[in-house]
Design an enzyme around this catalytic site. Sequence first.
Site, mmCIF file in Angstrom:
data_model
loop_
_atom_site.group_PDB
_atom_site.id
_atom_site.type_symbol
_atom_site.label_atom_id
_atom_site.label_comp_id
_atom_site.label_asym_id
_atom_site.label_seq_id
_atom_site.Cartn_x
_atom_site.Cartn_y
_atom_site.Cartn_z
ATOM 1 C CB CYS A 87 -0.917 -0.014 1.096
ATOM 2 S SG CYS A 87 -2.389 1.293 1.052
ATOM 3 C CG HIS A 120 -4.391 -3.410 2.357
ATOM 4 N ND1 HIS A 120 -3.344 -2.933 3.490
ATOM 5 C CD2 HIS A 120 -4.681 -2.487 1.735
ATOM 6 C CE1 HIS A 120 -3.537 -1.781 3.392
ATOM 7 N NE2 HIS A 120 -4.253 -1.190 2.213
ATOM 8 C CD GLU A 177 -2.165 -6.043 5.149
ATOM 9 O OE1 GLU A 177 -2.916 -5.024 5.532
ATOM 10 O OE2 GLU A 177 -1.606 -5.952 4.289
#
Length: 259
Positions: free
Chosen positions: A112, A220, A222
């Site tokens: 990001c 994203h 994660e």
Amino acid sequence: MSKPVVAIPADIREIEGNVWQATPNQYVRAAVKGADVTVFLVPALEADNDFDGILDRVDGLLVSGSRTNVHPSLYGKEATDAEGPYDRARDATSLPLIQRALERGIPLLAICRGIQELNVVLGGTLANEIQDQPGVWDHRKPDTTVLDVAYGIRQTVKVKEGSCLAGIVGAGEVQVNSLHRQAISDKAPRLAVEAVAEDGTIEAVSVIGAKAFAVGVQWHPEYWVGSDQPSNSLFAAFGEAVRDYAAAKQGRLHQTAAE
């Protein structure tokens, strides 16, 4: 045997009048669970960080997303309040860490804000409020407090055949959770486009000629480590690169000691 260590640059946050060094837990959790590493948070300082001293002690660099944007002065544009908020201490920390990690061949995963920082470090520029541009989708985070909804996997990106990312998550269409209002505008010359959204927005890059794993994604991964296969695969690949670097570093230390 101890696990390799990955550095994550922190952000500055003001909470109830106190200034905090902070990073979202989802990045720490993903690194620990998905890459199988130990995490070291690097304080965001506008000066006085010893970047080589930090990188001497770690085996990888994970550059997280953030609510703040890279300050436009760092890529030749004038800053306005509309393009904020900014975090100059984060800029002054993560950008030099990225630069030195690439120079030293330390594995890098940029997410990001991280992919935007990577582009700026290598000479690229950023576009702000991309949802206002003709033909560009609204990539912003949905207006909800339910994080599983906000980070929901709902966008298609196309991963290029033969790319580094294709070797990790497969080529062709992949579903991701891209949440941003800023994106790469002029791509840095040393970056190769790895994936794009259907509206043409650059969603993943790799560093051409990098000495080690050096990948940036706008989405994203994660958040869904543990339940989403592409997210798992990306963090696993990063973890493998980190372990390879750690093993090679240990081998060099043993050789030096023997001499």
